[in-house]
Scaffold this motif. Structure first.
Motif, mmCIF file in Angstrom:
data_model
loop_
_atom_site.group_PDB
_atom_site.id
_atom_site.type_symbol
_atom_site.label_atom_id
_atom_site.label_comp_id
_atom_site.label_asym_id
_atom_site.label_seq_id
_atom_site.Cartn_x
_atom_site.Cartn_y
_atom_site.Cartn_z
ATOM 1 N N PHE A 135 30.467 -62.488 78.118
ATOM 2 C CA PHE A 135 31.698 -61.837 78.551
ATOM 3 C C PHE A 135 32.487 -62.803 79.421
ATOM 4 O O PHE A 135 31.921 -63.611 80.149
ATOM 5 C CB PHE A 135 31.377 -60.559 79.343
ATOM 6 C CG PHE A 135 30.696 -59.520 78.500
ATOM 7 C CD1 PHE A 135 31.448 -58.617 77.763
ATOM 8 C CD2 PHE A 135 29.321 -59.459 78.428
ATOM 9 C CE1 PHE A 135 30.829 -57.676 76.970
ATOM 10 C CE2 PHE A 135 28.689 -58.510 77.634
ATOM 11 C CZ PHE A 135 29.442 -57.616 76.901
ATOM 12 N N SER A 136 33.818 -62.706 79.344
ATOM 13 C CA SER A 136 34.671 -63.623 80.097
ATOM 14 C C SER A 136 35.002 -63.045 81.467
ATOM 15 O O SER A 136 34.801 -61.864 81.732
ATOM 16 C CB SER A 136 35.975 -63.874 79.332
ATOM 17 O OG SER A 136 36.848 -62.775 79.481
ATOM 18 N N ASN A 137 35.562 -63.901 82.310
ATOM 19 C CA ASN A 137 35.990 -63.480 83.645
ATOM 20 C C ASN A 137 37.100 -62.424 83.571
ATOM 21 O O ASN A 137 37.285 -61.665 84.521
ATOM 22 C CB ASN A 137 36.485 -64.693 84.446
ATOM 23 C CG ASN A 137 37.637 -65.412 83.765
ATOM 24 O OD1 ASN A 137 37.505 -65.901 82.647
ATOM 25 N ND2 ASN A 137 38.766 -65.481 84.445
ATOM 26 N N LEU A 138 37.802 -62.331 82.446
ATOM 27 C CA LEU A 138 38.863 -61.340 82.292
ATOM 28 C C LEU A 138 38.313 -59.967 81.927
ATOM 29 O O LEU A 138 39.051 -58.983 81.931
ATOM 30 C CB LEU A 138 39.854 -61.792 81.216
ATOM 31 C CG LEU A 138 40.523 -63.149 81.448
ATOM 32 C CD1 LEU A 138 41.394 -63.528 80.265
ATOM 33 C CD2 LEU A 138 41.325 -63.139 82.731
ATOM 34 N N GLN A 139 37.022 -59.891 81.616
ATOM 35 C CA GLN A 139 36.408 -58.641 81.188
ATOM 36 C C GLN A 139 35.534 -58.012 82.270
ATOM 37 O O GLN A 139 34.827 -57.057 82.009
ATOM 38 C CB GLN A 139 35.545 -58.887 79.945
ATOM 39 C CG GLN A 139 36.330 -59.345 78.740
ATOM 40 C CD GLN A 139 35.397 -59.731 77.612
ATOM 41 O OE1 GLN A 139 34.647 -60.681 77.702
ATOM 42 N NE2 GLN A 139 35.437 -58.944 76.541
ATOM 43 N N VAL A 140 35.577 -58.554 83.476
ATOM 44 C CA VAL A 140 34.721 -58.036 84.539
ATOM 45 C C VAL A 140 35.539 -57.663 85.768
ATOM 46 O O VAL A 140 36.674 -58.115 85.933
ATOM 47 C CB VAL A 140 33.631 -59.063 84.943
ATOM 48 C CG1 VAL A 140 32.687 -59.334 83.794
ATOM 49 C CG2 VAL A 140 34.237 -60.351 85.456
ATOM 50 N N GLU A 141 34.932 -56.826 86.603
ATOM 51 C CA GLU A 141 35.532 -56.471 87.883
ATOM 52 C C GLU A 141 34.429 -56.429 88.925
ATOM 53 O O GLU A 141 33.263 -56.178 88.602
ATOM 54 C CB GLU A 141 36.269 -55.133 87.795
ATOM 55 C CG GLU A 141 35.422 -53.985 87.292
ATOM 56 C CD GLU A 141 36.243 -52.772 86.889
ATOM 57 O OE1 GLU A 141 37.473 -52.859 86.803
ATOM 58 O OE2 GLU A 141 35.618 -51.728 86.655
ATOM 59 N N GLU A 142 34.806 -56.690 90.158
ATOM 60 C CA GLU A 142 33.817 -56.724 91.224
ATOM 61 C C GLU A 142 33.238 -55.339 91.462
ATOM 62 O O GLU A 142 33.951 -54.344 91.428
ATOM 63 C CB GLU A 142 34.462 -57.257 92.508
ATOM 64 C CG GLU A 142 33.461 -57.606 93.566
ATOM 65 C CD GLU A 142 34.071 -58.363 94.728
ATOM 66 O OE1 GLU A 142 33.311 -58.702 95.645
ATOM 67 O OE2 GLU A 142 35.280 -58.614 94.722
ATOM 68 N N GLY A 192 34.189 -50.730 77.475
ATOM 69 C CA GLY A 192 34.887 -50.999 76.222
ATOM 70 C C GLY A 192 35.050 -52.470 75.884
ATOM 71 O O GLY A 192 35.555 -52.805 74.815
ATOM 72 N N SER A 193 34.629 -53.365 76.775
ATOM 73 C CA SER A 193 34.761 -54.803 76.509
ATOM 74 C C SER A 193 33.811 -55.223 75.403
ATOM 75 O O SER A 193 32.667 -54.797 75.368
ATOM 76 C CB SER A 193 34.443 -55.606 77.771
ATOM 77 O OG SER A 193 35.389 -55.362 78.771
ATOM 78 N N ALA A 201 38.717 -60.303 68.776
ATOM 79 C CA ALA A 201 39.196 -59.404 69.819
ATOM 80 C C ALA A 201 39.223 -57.957 69.343
ATOM 81 O O ALA A 201 39.036 -57.042 70.118
ATOM 82 C CB ALA A 201 40.585 -59.827 70.266
ATOM 83 N N ALA A 202 39.423 -57.763 68.071
ATOM 84 C CA ALA A 202 39.505 -56.399 67.545
ATOM 85 C C ALA A 202 38.129 -55.907 67.123
ATOM 86 O O ALA A 202 37.451 -55.215 67.874
ATOM 87 C CB ALA A 202 40.477 -56.363 66.370
ATOM 88 N N GLU A 203 37.702 -56.281 65.955
ATOM 89 C CA GLU A 203 36.459 -55.719 65.412
ATOM 90 C C GLU A 203 35.785 -56.741 64.516
ATOM 91 O O GLU A 203 36.279 -57.059 63.458
ATOM 92 C CB GLU A 203 36.790 -54.465 64.615
ATOM 93 C CG GLU A 203 35.612 -53.629 64.247
ATOM 94 C CD GLU A 203 34.970 -52.916 65.424
ATOM 95 O OE1 GLU A 203 33.743 -52.875 65.483
ATOM 96 O OE2 GLU A 203 35.715 -52.428 66.279
ATOM 97 N N TYR A 204 34.665 -57.287 64.948
ATOM 98 C CA TYR A 204 33.943 -58.241 64.114
ATOM 99 C C TYR A 204 32.706 -57.620 63.500
ATOM 100 O O TYR A 204 31.896 -58.292 62.907
ATOM 101 C CB TYR A 204 33.574 -59.519 64.871
ATOM 102 C CG TYR A 204 32.965 -59.306 66.226
ATOM 103 C CD1 TYR A 204 31.707 -58.745 66.385
ATOM 104 C CD2 TYR A 204 33.669 -59.674 67.369
ATOM 105 C CE1 TYR A 204 31.154 -58.556 67.623
ATOM 106 C CE2 TYR A 204 33.120 -59.489 68.617
ATOM 107 C CZ TYR A 204 31.866 -58.933 68.739
ATOM 108 O OH TYR A 204 31.329 -58.742 69.981
ATOM 109 N N GLY A 205 32.545 -56.345 63.654
ATOM 110 C CA GLY A 205 31.395 -55.654 63.084
ATOM 111 C C GLY A 205 30.334 -55.397 64.134
ATOM 112 O O GLY A 205 30.289 -56.058 65.164
ATOM 113 N N THR A 206 29.511 -54.449 63.854
ATOM 114 C CA THR A 206 28.496 -54.085 64.838
ATOM 115 C C THR A 206 27.102 -54.522 64.431
ATOM 116 O O THR A 206 26.243 -54.679 65.287
ATOM 117 C CB THR A 206 28.490 -52.565 65.080
ATOM 118 O OG1 THR A 206 28.322 -51.911 63.815
ATOM 119 C CG2 THR A 206 29.785 -52.107 65.720
#
Length: 186
Positions: free
Chosen positions: A133-140, A89-90, A15-20
């Motif tokens: 991406f999860s349903n919590l990371q999107v908007e219509e 930012g997701s 959730a934080a930072e797993y590297g780029t």
């Protein structure tokens, strides 16, 4: 025995930072997959909870759903096709993707591209990383009134180009902007 706190730390890293870089993501996902599988084998995690999981991705999906209360996952384009946009930012959830398929070179020898992995490599090294991406990371995606009107006309069997022309007659929106928006829906 694998420590559950260790696994939670890996999830929090996600959730934080797993590297780029691809390598950092690969290492993160390999460790998370290995630790979850080991914890299930050692009964540190409830085996019954994961009993319907047929592969590592299913275990990852169930873990993410439990950890973050996620209902479903989709690709960036998959969400777009369904009329959603990923919130700015997701960070994507990492899963394993299609297996790498060995390709033959001129001499007929099998070669595996990416990471220069041979056929006897670690199980995970034979896969690509998939970003979901999860349903919590999107908007219509909110449609403009012009786009709604074009879509309504098309539902009434009006040709796309004709519908765009009709709508643009009484609008201050440019054709380019309207067609760009309509690409999200057609």
């Amino acid at each position: 025995m694998t420590n559950i706190q260790e696994i939670t730390e890996f999830a929090n890293l996600h959730a934080a930072e797993y590297g780029t870089s691809r390598k950092e993501k690969y290492i993160f996902l390999s460790n998370l997959s290995r630790n979850l599988n080991k914890a299930i084998e050692d009964d540190a995690l409830t085996a019954e909870f994961f009993e319907d999981c047929e592969n590592t991705n299913a275990i990852l999906r169930k873990h993410y759903q439990n950890q973050y209360r996620v209902e479903r996952f989709n690709t960036f384009l998959g969400w777009k096709e369904e009329g959603f946009k990923v919130k700015k930012g997701s960070k994507a959830f990492l899963f394993w993707s299609k297996p790498k398929v060995p390709k033959a070179n001129e001499e007929g020898k099998k070669i595996v591209e990416d990471f220069n992995i041979d056929e006897d490599a670690d199980e995970h090294k034979k896969y690509f990383i998939s970003h979901l991406f999860s349903n919590l990371q999107v908007e219509e995606i909110q449609k403009s009134k012009e786009a709604k009107k074009v879509l309504e006309l098309m539902d009434k069997d009006v040709d796309y180009q004709k519908a765009v022309k009709i709508v643009l007659v009484n609008s201050k929106v440019s054709k380019k902007k309207l067609e760009k928006e309509l690409n999200n829906y057609i």
